[in-house]
Write an enzyme that holds these catalytic residues in place. Structure first.
Site, PDB file in Angstrom:
ATOM      1  N   GLU A 127       0.812  -1.212   0.000  1.00 10.44           N
ATOM      2  CA  GLU A 127       0.000   0.000   0.000  1.00 10.44           C
ATOM      3  C   GLU A 127       0.848   1.267   0.000  1.00 10.44           C
ATOM      4  OE1 GLU A 127      -3.641   0.481   0.326  1.00 10.44           O
ATOM      5  OE2 GLU A 127      -3.532  -1.523  -0.552  1.00 10.44           O
TER       6      GLU A 127
ATOM      7  N   ASP B 223      -8.384   6.048  -8.621  1.00  8.63           N
ATOM      8  CA  ASP B 223      -9.113   4.782  -8.701  1.00  8.63           C
ATOM      9  C   ASP B 223     -10.613   4.994  -8.562  1.00  8.63           C
ATOM     10  OD1 ASP B 223      -9.276   5.484  -6.051  1.00  8.63           O
ATOM     11  OD2 ASP B 223      -8.653   3.542  -5.255  1.00  8.63           O
TER      12      ASP B 223
ATOM     13  N   THR C  63      -7.541   8.576  -0.883  1.00  9.67           N
ATOM     14  CA  THR C  63      -7.154   7.379  -0.159  1.00  9.67           C
ATOM     15  C   THR C  63      -6.198   7.817   0.935  1.00  9.67           C
ATOM     16  OG1 THR C  63      -7.416   5.932  -2.069  1.00  9.67           O
ATOM     17  CG2 THR C  63      -5.969   5.157  -0.306  1.00  9.67           C
TER      18      THR C  63
END
Length: 224
Positions: free
Chosen positions: A8, A26, A31
């Site tokens: 990640e 995305d 995020t």
């Protein structure tokens, strides 16, 4: 957490990721945090709600109306650079760090490990489930964890149903790769190919260190 963080965040130092935040294109908005809470999927909203219940005057509380509005979209409306700045500021607060830990466990870690234990999987299988839960979410559609597991069960039985553990995990990883390739932002499957399958090929079903793997071309080792 170190294994997931290598994929990640390209780092084994997962505790340094509380302040991480970016839009990775995305279609999930921002995020952020230790397992990638997203402004577009609702888990970031729930995290900030939890933080605000515990610390009503925190620096992120004022963004709750905007987080509600952008939920389900990739919009930054009402967020933007000030939100990014304030997220990083909040990340220094131990209360926000605890909130991230608690939401990680409630939404991702605990359900993944619980299901893996029900399926008779050892540490590797528990990690495989958790990593899938983090990336794909806990839903039941074909691109979420539940759908991936359903596809795997159609190909192989888990140990709890009398199946071979390695064969089942291979079926799960096959289904996981299909789900990853269905989304442009996740089409690089190296976290499966050069990490999880490496452990599986080595029959390290208990994830006993030392562990050596690659993600996105970078090499990592956990000695203990």
């Amino acid at each position: 957490m170190r294994l997931v963080s290598s994929a990640e965040n390209s780092s084994l130092d997962w505790k340094a990721q509380y302040g991480y935040i970016e839009d990775i294109d995305d279609d999930r908005g921002y995020t952020a945090g230790i397992i990638g809470f997203c402004s577009g999927t609702g888990d970031m909203l729930k995290l900030v709600q939890l933080y605000t219940r515990r610390e009503p005057h925190n620096v992120l509380a004022k963004y709750l109306p905007a987080l509600r509005k952008v939920n389900g979209t990739d919009s930054h409306k009402g967020l933007g650079r000030r939100f990014v700045r304030d997220w990083k500021k909040a990340a220094k607060d131990p209360a926000f760090q605890r909130a991230q830990n608690d939401e990680r466990d409630r939404v991702y870690f605990d359900p993944a490990v619980k299901q893996a234990e029900k399926d008779g999987l050892r540490a590797l299988g528990q990690f495989v489930y958790y990593d899938a839960m983090v990336m794909h979410g806990p839903g039941g559609d074909r691109l979420s964890f539940g759908g991936i597991r359903k596809s795997a069960l159609a190909k192989a039985k888990p140990p709890a149903r009398g199946g071979d553990e390695a064969a089942y995990l291979n079926a799960f990883l096959d289904a996981r790769k299909k789900a990853m390739k269905a989304e442009e932002a996740h089409e690089d499957t190296s976290r499966v190919d050069t990490m999880q399958r490496v452990f599986l090929r080595n029959r390290n079903l208990d994830l006993k260190p030392p562990l050596t793997w690659k993600v996105y071309g970078d090499k990592y080792t956990i000695k203990k």
